[in-house]
Design a protein around this motif. Structure first.
Motif, PDB file in Angstrom:
ATOM      1  N   ASP A  79      10.821  -3.042   6.707  1.00  0.00           N
ATOM      2  CA  ASP A  79       9.706  -2.374   7.395  1.00  0.00           C
ATOM      3  C   ASP A  79      10.153  -1.034   7.984  1.00  0.00           C
ATOM      4  OD1 ASP A  79       7.523  -4.106   7.040  1.00  0.00           O
ATOM      5  OD2 ASP A  79       8.206  -5.427   8.632  1.00  0.00           O
ATOM      6  N   LEU A  80      11.350  -1.032   8.601  1.00  0.00           N
ATOM      7  CA  LEU A  80      11.877   0.203   9.173  1.00  0.00           C
ATOM      8  C   LEU A  80      12.108   1.245   8.078  1.00  0.00           C
ATOM      9  CD1 LEU A  80      13.034   1.871  11.492  1.00  0.00           C
ATOM     10  CD2 LEU A  80      15.238   0.730  11.107  1.00  0.00           C
ATOM     11  N   GLU A  81      12.678   0.816   6.971  1.00  0.00           N
ATOM     12  CA  GLU A  81      12.923   1.730   5.857  1.00  0.00           C
ATOM     13  C   GLU A  81      11.613   2.342   5.372  1.00  0.00           C
ATOM     14  OE1 GLU A  81      15.216   3.647   2.839  1.00  0.00           O
ATOM     15  OE2 GLU A  81      15.915   2.448   4.551  1.00  0.00           O
ATOM     16  N   ARG A  82      10.583   1.516   5.265  1.00  0.00           N
ATOM     17  CA  ARG A  82       9.279   1.984   4.804  1.00  0.00           C
ATOM     18  C   ARG A  82       8.703   3.020   5.778  1.00  0.00           C
ATOM     19  NH1 ARG A  82       5.215  -0.881   1.715  1.00  0.00           N
ATOM     20  NH2 ARG A  82       3.111  -0.135   2.176  1.00  0.00           N
ATOM     21  N   ASP A  83       8.785   2.724   7.082  1.00  0.00           N
ATOM     22  CA  ASP A  83       8.242   3.653   8.080  1.00  0.00           C
ATOM     23  C   ASP A  83       9.018   4.963   8.107  1.00  0.00           C
ATOM     24  OD1 ASP A  83       6.360   1.776   8.756  1.00  0.00           O
ATOM     25  OD2 ASP A  83       7.475   1.012  10.486  1.00  0.00           O
ATOM     26  N   ALA A  95      17.714   0.811   0.442  1.00  0.00           N
ATOM     27  CA  ALA A  95      18.215  -0.415   1.050  1.00  0.00           C
ATOM     28  C   ALA A  95      19.422  -0.937   0.274  1.00  0.00           C
ATOM     29  CB  ALA A  95      17.108  -1.469   1.074  1.00  0.00           C
ATOM     30  N   ARG A  96      20.350  -1.588   0.986  1.00  0.00           N
ATOM     31  CA  ARG A  96      21.525  -2.140   0.336  1.00  0.00           C
ATOM     32  C   ARG A  96      21.137  -3.334  -0.509  1.00  0.00           C
ATOM     33  NH1 ARG A  96      25.426  -3.208   5.290  1.00  0.00           N
ATOM     34  NH2 ARG A  96      23.493  -4.209   5.990  1.00  0.00           N
ATOM     35  N   ASP A  97      21.955  -3.600  -1.547  1.00  0.00           N
ATOM     36  CA  ASP A  97      21.652  -4.683  -2.471  1.00  0.00           C
ATOM     37  C   ASP A  97      21.553  -6.021  -1.763  1.00  0.00           C
ATOM     38  OD1 ASP A  97      21.446  -5.801  -5.261  1.00  0.00           O
ATOM     39  OD2 ASP A  97      23.283  -6.797  -4.624  1.00  0.00           O
ATOM     40  N   GLU A  98      22.417  -6.236  -0.733  1.00  0.00           N
ATOM     41  CA  GLU A  98      22.406  -7.535  -0.062  1.00  0.00           C
ATOM     42  C   GLU A  98      21.183  -7.735   0.819  1.00  0.00           C
ATOM     43  OE1 GLU A  98      25.245  -4.891   2.442  1.00  0.00           O
ATOM     44  OE2 GLU A  98      24.696  -5.179   0.341  1.00  0.00           O
ATOM     45  N   GLU A  99      20.361  -6.699   0.984  1.00  0.00           N
ATOM     46  CA  GLU A  99      19.172  -6.816   1.818  1.00  0.00           C
ATOM     47  C   GLU A  99      17.926  -7.067   0.969  1.00  0.00           C
ATOM     48  OE1 GLU A  99      19.054  -3.293   4.192  1.00  0.00           O
ATOM     49  OE2 GLU A  99      20.778  -3.869   5.406  1.00  0.00           O
ATOM     50  N   ARG A 100      18.072  -7.854  -0.048  1.00  0.00           N
ATOM     51  CA  ARG A 100      16.954  -8.161  -0.924  1.00  0.00           C
ATOM     52  C   ARG A 100      15.860  -8.910  -0.175  1.00  0.00           C
ATOM     53  NH1 ARG A 100      20.927 -11.157  -5.101  1.00  0.00           N
ATOM     54  NH2 ARG A 100      22.221  -9.399  -5.710  1.00  0.00           N
ATOM     55  N   VAL A 101      14.623  -8.641  -0.542  1.00  0.00           N
ATOM     56  CA  VAL A 101      13.469  -9.377  -0.037  1.00  0.00           C
ATOM     57  C   VAL A 101      13.062 -10.359  -1.131  1.00  0.00           C
ATOM     58  CG1 VAL A 101      11.062  -9.203   0.662  1.00  0.00           C
ATOM     59  CG2 VAL A 101      12.718  -7.515   1.467  1.00  0.00           C
ATOM     60  N   SER A 102      13.146 -11.654  -0.835  1.00  0.00           N
ATOM     61  CA  SER A 102      12.983 -12.680  -1.869  1.00  0.00           C
ATOM     62  C   SER A 102      11.646 -13.402  -1.754  1.00  0.00           C
ATOM     63  CB  SER A 102      14.123 -13.711  -1.766  1.00  0.00           C
ATOM     64  OG  SER A 102      15.385 -13.094  -1.873  1.00  0.00           O
ATOM     65  N   ILE A 103      11.020 -13.640  -2.897  1.00  0.00           N
ATOM     66  CA  ILE A 103       9.814 -14.460  -2.978  1.00  0.00           C
ATOM     67  C   ILE A 103       9.960 -15.408  -4.168  1.00  0.00           C
ATOM     68  CG2 ILE A 103       8.301 -12.750  -1.911  1.00  0.00           C
ATOM     69  CD1 ILE A 103       7.331 -11.945  -4.662  1.00  0.00           C
ATOM     70  N   LEU A 126      11.193  -1.207  -2.803  1.00  0.00           N
ATOM     71  CA  LEU A 126      11.487  -2.491  -2.173  1.00  0.00           C
ATOM     72  C   LEU A 126      12.525  -3.256  -2.996  1.00  0.00           C
ATOM     73  CD1 LEU A 126      10.629  -4.450   0.142  1.00  0.00           C
ATOM     74  CD2 LEU A 126       9.116  -5.532  -1.527  1.00  0.00           C
ATOM     75  N   PRO A 127      13.651  -3.664  -2.385  1.00  0.00           N
ATOM     76  CA  PRO A 127      14.687  -4.407  -3.128  1.00  0.00           C
ATOM     77  C   PRO A 127      14.260  -5.864  -3.334  1.00  0.00           C
ATOM     78  CG  PRO A 127      15.332  -4.204  -0.834  1.00  0.00           C
ATOM     79  CD  PRO A 127      14.033  -3.428  -0.979  1.00  0.00           C
ATOM     80  N   LEU A 281       4.128 -13.384  10.086  1.00  0.00           N
ATOM     81  CA  LEU A 281       4.783 -12.327  10.856  1.00  0.00           C
ATOM     82  C   LEU A 281       4.034 -11.019  10.684  1.00  0.00           C
ATOM     83  CD1 LEU A 281       8.496 -12.998   9.805  1.00  0.00           C
ATOM     84  CD2 LEU A 281       7.411 -13.676  11.960  1.00  0.00           C
ATOM     85  N   GLN A 282       4.132 -10.158  11.685  1.00  0.00           N
ATOM     86  CA  GLN A 282       3.593  -8.811  11.550  1.00  0.00           C
ATOM     87  C   GLN A 282       4.605  -7.957  10.799  1.00  0.00           C
ATOM     88  OE1 GLN A 282       2.555  -7.349  15.443  1.00  0.00           O
ATOM     89  NE2 GLN A 282       0.536  -8.299  15.387  1.00  0.00           N
ATOM     90  N   SER A 283       4.256  -7.566   9.582  1.00  0.00           N
ATOM     91  CA  SER A 283       5.183  -6.813   8.740  1.00  0.00           C
ATOM     92  C   SER A 283       4.393  -6.032   7.707  1.00  0.00           C
ATOM     93  CB  SER A 283       6.170  -7.757   8.038  1.00  0.00           C
ATOM     94  OG  SER A 283       6.806  -7.102   6.969  1.00  0.00           O
ATOM     95  N   GLU A 284       4.619  -4.730   7.649  1.00  0.00           N
ATOM     96  CA  GLU A 284       3.934  -3.912   6.649  1.00  0.00           C
ATOM     97  C   GLU A 284       4.387  -4.279   5.241  1.00  0.00           C
ATOM     98  OE1 GLU A 284       4.198   0.240   7.391  1.00  0.00           O
ATOM     99  OE2 GLU A 284       3.246   0.130   9.368  1.00  0.00           O
ATOM    100  N   VAL A 285       5.675  -4.599   5.075  1.00  0.00           N
ATOM    101  CA  VAL A 285       6.181  -4.992   3.759  1.00  0.00           C
ATOM    102  C   VAL A 285       5.535  -6.289   3.309  1.00  0.00           C
ATOM    103  CG1 VAL A 285       8.226  -5.818   2.528  1.00  0.00           C
ATOM    104  CG2 VAL A 285       8.359  -3.764   3.948  1.00  0.00           C
ATOM    105  N   LEU A 286       5.472  -7.262   4.208  1.00  0.00           N
ATOM    106  CA  LEU A 286       4.863  -8.543   3.874  1.00  0.00           C
ATOM    107  C   LEU A 286       3.373  -8.372   3.599  1.00  0.00           C
ATOM    108  CD1 LEU A 286       5.733 -11.418   3.516  1.00  0.00           C
ATOM    109  CD2 LEU A 286       5.318 -11.832   5.934  1.00  0.00           C
ATOM    110  N   ASP A 287       2.709  -7.533   4.380  1.00  0.00           N
ATOM    111  CA  ASP A 287       1.290  -7.266   4.144  1.00  0.00           C
ATOM    112  C   ASP A 287       1.079  -6.610   2.783  1.00  0.00           C
ATOM    113  OD1 ASP A 287       0.692  -8.314   6.600  1.00  0.00           O
ATOM    114  OD2 ASP A 287       0.438  -6.384   7.611  1.00  0.00           O
ATOM    115  N   ALA A 288       1.972  -5.680   2.409  1.00  0.00           N
ATOM    116  CA  ALA A 288       1.850  -5.004   1.122  1.00  0.00           C
ATOM    117  C   ALA A 288       2.038  -5.984  -0.030  1.00  0.00           C
ATOM    118  CB  ALA A 288       2.869  -3.868   1.025  1.00  0.00           C
TER     119      ALA A 288
END
Length: 306
Positions: A79-83, A95-103, A126-127, A281-288
């Protein structure tokens, strides 16, 4: 409340996600002894064992909690990276590779509509990591904190999560045209399905049985099955004459129209309702992510079942 070292938390998550200390060290670009040291330090701070050194390696209950916390930290950083990119495009690196967002998404959705839905968020940098499993089991990844959202058949929201209905995927029974003419000239019936080999995804896949149960009003059936753990692979197996399969109509519609495949029970279709679950959670990334998936599903799938 203890403040845990973010690097140690990422180390724990990497050990579990990569399945071992050596691969975690490669991913984090540190030595294997440094991985072990970070984990020991984290376990000392937590006051309990976090990883069971078994094969396969597994996190303990406390380990699951800390991995879930790590995933939430990754989401905050995303979210911070996006803002920051919006405010100062040149100020932040990727973002670093280890900071992947997983679904977690079921294989049939990946093979049909979900990849197009995720195109916009991936294009924004988005990683993303997509984990695939049967649609009846993807929620276990979310329950254990391994992912921040999942596409599943589960209707009830998990604890701490919200749920949105996506619509229903229609499944139809198909076979290669020449195979159908030779073995099933009158289509799939209650009298011949037992003699047909069915191409299933894996041993978790009960789609073939569900279709037969519904189509012929049977409570319990035993099928001859071969397993191909890929939606596209199942299609290729059917085209090669391996047998019958129950597949998403979205995936095989064009091949049916071309005459390469035959719908063996044209009056029957099995609708499977899908839902998107994610952390509340309140999150722009999650909302997107949620918006992209729900909007695409609304146009690609049937309307949600009542």
């Amino acid at each position: 409340m203890s403040t845990f070292d973010p690097d140690a938390l990422e180390c724990l998550a990497s050990i579990v996600e990569e399945g071992g200390f050596e691969r975690a060290a490669q991913r984090l670009n540190i030595t294997q002894s440094a991985v072990s040291q970070r984990l020991r330090s984290l376990e000392a701070q937590a006051g309990t064992v976090l990883v069971v050194r078994s094969r396969p390696l597994k996190p303990t209950a406390a380990g699951h909690l800390l991995i879930k916390h790590t995933k939430q930290l990754r989401l905050l950083r995303a979210d911070l990276e996006r803002d920051m990119q919006e405010l100062a495009p040149s100020a932040m690196g990727g973002a670093r590779d280890e900071e992947r967002v997983s679904i977690a998404i079921n294989a049939d959705s990946i093979a049909t509509w979900a990849m197009g839905a995720l195109q916009s968020v991936v294009a924004q940098g988005l990683p993303l990591e997509i984990i695939t499993d049967d649609q009846d089991f993807t929620q276990e990844w979310l329950r254990e904190g391994q992912v921040l959202g999942c596409v599943t058949t589960l209707k009830q929201a998990l604890r701490g999560c919200k749920v949105v209905p996506l619509g229903a995927m229609r499944y139809v029974a198909v076979a290669q045209a020449a195979y159908a003419r030779q073995h099933l000239p009158h289509g799939l019936t209650a009298h011949n399905f037992r003699s047909m080999p069915f191409v299933a995804f894996n041993r978790k896949d009960d789609m073939q049985r569900e279709f037969v149960n519904q189509a012929f009003g049977l409570k319990r059936v035993a099928l001859r099955q071969v397993f191909v753990p890929s939606s596209e692979g199942q299609v290729r197996a059917v085209l090669a004459g391996w047998g019958v399969s129950v597949l998403p109509e979205l995936l095989v519609r064009g091949l049916i129209e071309q005459g390469a495949l035959v719908n063996l029970a044209p009056t029957e279709a099995l609708p499977i309702q899908l839902y998107w679950h994610c952390w509340n959670l309140q999150s722009e990334v999650l909302d997107a992510l949620s918006s992209a998936l729900t909007q695409t599903a609304a146009s690609a799938l049937l309307q949600p079942l009542n």
